[in-house]
Design a protein around this motif. Structure first.
Motif, PDB file in Angstrom:
ATOM      1  N   THR A 133       0.899  -1.294  -0.042  1.00  0.00           N
ATOM      2  CA  THR A 133      -0.083  -0.111  -0.079  1.00  0.00           C
ATOM      3  C   THR A 133       0.970   1.208   0.086  1.00  0.00           C
ATOM      4  N   PHE A 134       0.355   2.321  -0.907  1.00  0.00           N
ATOM      5  CA  PHE A 134       1.305   3.437  -0.849  1.00  0.00           C
ATOM      6  C   PHE A 134       0.244   4.763  -0.583  1.00  0.00           C
ATOM      7  N   LEU A 135       0.912   5.550   0.394  1.00  0.00           N
ATOM      8  CA  LEU A 135       0.239   6.715   0.687  1.00  0.00           C
ATOM      9  C   LEU A 135       0.860   7.910   0.101  1.00  0.00           C
ATOM     10  N   LEU A 136      -0.191   8.550  -0.985  1.00  0.00           N
ATOM     11  CA  LEU A 136       0.078   9.460  -1.781  1.00  0.00           C
ATOM     12  C   LEU A 136      -0.558  10.845  -1.452  1.00  0.00           C
ATOM     13  N   THR A 137       0.178  11.865  -1.554  1.00  0.00           N
ATOM     14  CA  THR A 137      -0.448  13.213  -1.213  1.00  0.00           C
ATOM     15  C   THR A 137      -0.180  14.205  -2.285  1.00  0.00           C
ATOM     16  N   PRO A 138      -1.118  14.986  -2.716  1.00  0.00           N
ATOM     17  CA  PRO A 138      -0.686  16.032  -3.854  1.00  0.00           C
ATOM     18  C   PRO A 138       0.731  16.756  -3.307  1.00  0.00           C
ATOM     19  N   THR A 139       1.449  16.977  -4.413  1.00  0.00           N
ATOM     20  CA  THR A 139       2.792  17.532  -4.281  1.00  0.00           C
ATOM     21  C   THR A 139       2.535  18.949  -3.793  1.00  0.00           C
ATOM     22  N   GLU A 140       1.559  19.641  -4.330  1.00  0.00           N
ATOM     23  CA  GLU A 140       1.308  21.068  -4.182  1.00  0.00           C
ATOM     24  C   GLU A 140       0.547  21.311  -3.120  1.00  0.00           C
ATOM     25  N   GLY A 141       0.000  20.232  -2.344  1.00  0.00           N
ATOM     26  CA  GLY A 141      -0.689  20.423  -1.052  1.00  0.00           C
ATOM     27  C   GLY A 141      -2.256  20.610  -0.967  1.00  0.00           C
ATOM     28  N   SER A 142      -2.899  20.388  -2.152  1.00  0.00           N
ATOM     29  CA  SER A 142      -4.277  20.249  -2.505  1.00  0.00           C
ATOM     30  C   SER A 142      -4.898  19.436  -1.676  1.00  0.00           C
ATOM     31  N   ARG A 143      -6.208  19.241  -1.674  1.00  0.00           N
ATOM     32  CA  ARG A 143      -6.918  18.065  -1.176  1.00  0.00           C
ATOM     33  C   ARG A 143      -7.571  17.032  -2.344  1.00  0.00           C
ATOM     34  N   ILE A 144      -7.634  15.847  -2.121  1.00  0.00           N
ATOM     35  CA  ILE A 144      -8.270  14.861  -3.215  1.00  0.00           C
ATOM     36  C   ILE A 144      -9.743  14.562  -2.679  1.00  0.00           C
ATOM     37  N   ALA A 145     -10.735  15.160  -3.165  1.00  0.00           N
ATOM     38  CA  ALA A 145     -12.185  14.788  -2.920  1.00  0.00           C
ATOM     39  C   ALA A 145     -12.512  13.400  -3.761  1.00  0.00           C
ATOM     40  N   HIS A 146     -12.942  12.570  -3.324  1.00  0.00           N
ATOM     41  CA  HIS A 146     -13.507  11.225  -4.237  1.00  0.00           C
ATOM     42  C   HIS A 146     -14.474  10.709  -3.595  1.00  0.00           C
ATOM     43  N   ASN A 147     -15.282   9.757  -4.291  1.00  0.00           N
ATOM     44  CA  ASN A 147     -16.476   8.753  -3.554  1.00  0.00           C
ATOM     45  C   ASN A 147     -15.647   7.454  -3.305  1.00  0.00           C
ATOM     46  N   PRO A 148     -16.158   6.865  -2.318  1.00  0.00           N
ATOM     47  CA  PRO A 148     -15.610   5.498  -2.165  1.00  0.00           C
ATOM     48  C   PRO A 148     -15.837   4.640  -3.389  1.00  0.00           C
ATOM     49  N   GLY A 149     -14.792   3.937  -3.627  1.00  0.00           N
ATOM     50  CA  GLY A 149     -15.190   2.976  -4.874  1.00  0.00           C
ATOM     51  C   GLY A 149     -14.422   3.526  -6.200  1.00  0.00           C
ATOM     52  N   GLN A 150     -14.067   4.665  -6.303  1.00  0.00           N
ATOM     53  CA  GLN A 150     -13.488   5.381  -7.254  1.00  0.00           C
ATOM     54  C   GLN A 150     -11.867   4.820  -7.459  1.00  0.00           C
ATOM     55  N   TYR A 151     -11.140   5.223  -8.697  1.00  0.00           N
ATOM     56  CA  TYR A 151      -9.947   4.892  -8.810  1.00  0.00           C
ATOM     57  C   TYR A 151      -9.400   6.263  -9.423  1.00  0.00           C
ATOM     58  N   MET A 152      -7.778   5.986  -9.397  1.00  0.00           N
ATOM     59  CA  MET A 152      -6.998   7.207 -10.093  1.00  0.00           C
ATOM     60  C   MET A 152      -6.303   6.322 -11.234  1.00  0.00           C
ATOM     61  N   THR A 153      -5.812   7.085 -12.286  1.00  0.00           N
ATOM     62  CA  THR A 153      -5.049   6.676 -13.167  1.00  0.00           C
ATOM     63  C   THR A 153      -3.664   7.407 -13.121  1.00  0.00           C
ATOM     64  N   PHE A 154      -2.692   6.281 -13.487  1.00  0.00           N
ATOM     65  CA  PHE A 154      -1.261   6.878 -12.908  1.00  0.00           C
ATOM     66  C   PHE A 154      -0.485   6.351 -14.024  1.00  0.00           C
ATOM     67  N   ARG A 155       0.533   7.528 -14.228  1.00  0.00           N
ATOM     68  CA  ARG A 155       1.688   7.092 -15.515  1.00  0.00           C
ATOM     69  C   ARG A 155       2.508   6.662 -14.735  1.00  0.00           C
ATOM     70  N   ILE A 156       3.251   5.625 -15.300  1.00  0.00           N
ATOM     71  CA  ILE A 156       4.304   4.678 -14.432  1.00  0.00           C
ATOM     72  C   ILE A 156       5.497   4.325 -15.389  1.00  0.00           C
ATOM     73  N   GLU A 157       6.618   4.765 -14.948  1.00  0.00           N
ATOM     74  CA  GLU A 157       7.792   4.357 -16.012  1.00  0.00           C
ATOM     75  C   GLU A 157       8.342   3.012 -15.691  1.00  0.00           C
ATOM     76  N   THR A 158       8.255   2.280 -16.729  1.00  0.00           N
ATOM     77  CA  THR A 158       8.674   0.933 -16.676  1.00  0.00           C
ATOM     78  C   THR A 158       9.824   0.567 -17.820  1.00  0.00           C
ATOM     79  N   ALA A 159      10.479  -0.403 -17.729  1.00  0.00           N
ATOM     80  CA  ALA A 159      11.648  -0.619 -18.658  1.00  0.00           C
ATOM     81  C   ALA A 159      11.224  -0.670 -19.949  1.00  0.00           C
ATOM     82  N   GLY A 160       9.743  -0.816 -20.209  1.00  0.00           N
ATOM     83  CA  GLY A 160       9.539  -0.750 -21.690  1.00  0.00           C
ATOM     84  C   GLY A 160       9.004   0.580 -21.913  1.00  0.00           C
ATOM     85  N   GLY A 161       9.092   1.499 -21.270  1.00  0.00           N
ATOM     86  CA  GLY A 161       8.600   2.887 -21.274  1.00  0.00           C
ATOM     87  C   GLY A 161       7.324   3.298 -20.367  1.00  0.00           C
ATOM     88  N   THR A 162       6.833   4.451 -20.557  1.00  0.00           N
ATOM     89  CA  THR A 162       5.839   4.860 -19.983  1.00  0.00           C
ATOM     90  C   THR A 162       4.442   4.363 -20.294  1.00  0.00           C
TER      91      THR A 162
END
Length: 349
Positions: free
Chosen positions: A37-66
């Motif tokens: 499990t990873f705890l993530l917070t907005p770098t610029e200090g904002s708040r994230i409002a969401h509904n339970p059950g929602q998801y987020m999309t992440f850009r991940i750097e892998t050996a094969g590219g982004t």
């Protein structure tokens, strides 16, 4: 040097859910073997409002590219200072492996959302059943944690099929949730070992005798969800009272067959000058992939908004499953994953 008071409660601006932003990893811990499990917070200090059950999309750097991947927000929606995502390290998953290896405390990652409509909000005040397999439990945990934090008297039956009951995700938290949610009934079913139980329609009816009276939320592999859906329909659950969410996303090539005899429409990227043809009846994202043109994408079904693009000209037939707001459509944005061209199209790429 002025030190920030990290304990101070402050009013913060909202995280913009319609654009990409940066999150900082503040903590990471193992929840089960191969699950972190990873705890993530907005770098610029904002708040994230969401509904339970929602998801987020992440850009991940892998050996094969982004690459882009969707992960459910597992934390309580009552806590908007940051989010938690719980990621199982898949043996063949470059994205999950990269997160486990590189997303350390202090690292940053680009994210979009929250997105998705897999949420119990229309069911408030009603009886629900949360049925999950494997890491499909993460949206269910967000729902239970939110109910506990907000003091919601949730009448809920929670069923989690897992490889081993002793190593299930958040296994040690379930007794705590029971104390906070007195109407909660939980069943953790191991699929392996001496006490293995196979969830089938008969077992499901024994675990949830009043299944027909509950709003059902199901998340897991496709075959698992198909079984639960059939059992729910046979029990008399109205289709409107059934929601499901897959925690895997198909490759765009598997979403639909390309039309072979439909008129071709020219798709042009205004910024790069790239052009390719897209048959009417085929979504623009599929045509781009076939032409070898990279486009960001994740859910492939109009939910996450990852592929959202401004359309300079042309007409499309687009379906929307929550990944784009009406005001964005009014401004000219489309979702290429669910947009089929009716004319030649110019996109802002």
């Amino acid at each position: 040097m002025i030190m920030e008071n990290v304990w101070e409660a402050r009013r913060k601006r909202a995280w913009p859910s319609d654009r990409w932003g940066m999150l900082t990893c503040r903590a990471a811990w193992d929840d089960a073997p191969g699950v972190r499990t990873f705890l993530l917070t907005p770098t610029e200090g904002s708040r994230i409002a969401h509904n339970p059950g929602q998801y987020m999309t992440f850009r991940i750097e892998t050996a094969g590219g982004t690459t882009e991947r969707c992960y459910t927000i597992a934390s309580s929606a009552a806590r908007n200072g940051g989010i938690e995502i719980t990621v199982k390290h898949q043996p063949d998953g470059a994205a999950s492996g990269a997160l486990h290896e590189t997303l350390k405390v202090g690292a940053v990652i680009e994210a979009f959302g929250p997105s998705g409509q897999f949420t119990p909000i229309p069911f408030e005040g009603k009886k629900i059943a949360l049925i999950a397999a494997g890491s499909g439990v993460t949206p269910m945990l967000s729902i239970l944690r939110t109910a506990a934090d907000r003091g919601i008297a949730l009448d809920c039956v929670f069923v989690h099929v897992t490889r081993d009951a002793t190593t299930a995700i958040a296994a040690d938290e379930i007794p705590v949730l029971h104390r906070k949610l007195p109407l909660l009934v939980s069943h953790i079913l191991p699929s392996q070992g001496a006490h293995a139980t196979r969830l089938d329609p008969e077992v499901l009816s024994l675990l949830i005798p009043d299944l027909a009276d509950r709003n059902i939320m199901c998340c897991g592999p496709d075959a698992f969800m198909a079984m639960v859906y059939d059992a729910a329909m046979d029990a008399g659950v109205p289709p409107a009272n059934y929601l499901q969410e897959s925690f895997t996303f198909a490759d765009v090539a598997d979403v639909e067959d390309a039309a072979t005899d439909a008129p071709l429409r020219r798709i042009t990227f205004a910024k790069t000058g790239v052009t390719f043809d897209c048959p009417e009846g085929t979504n623009i994202l599929r045509a781009a992939k076939d032409a070898g043109v990279p486009m960001p994408s994740s859910c492939l079904k109009g939910e996450c908004g990852t592929c959202k693009t401004f359309k300079h000209s042309g007409e499309v037939n687009m379906t929307n499953a929550g990944g784009i707001r009406q005001r964005e459509m009014d401004r000219g944005f489309i979702l290429p994953c669910t947009s089929r061209p009716l004319t030649d199209i110019i996109l802002d790429r």
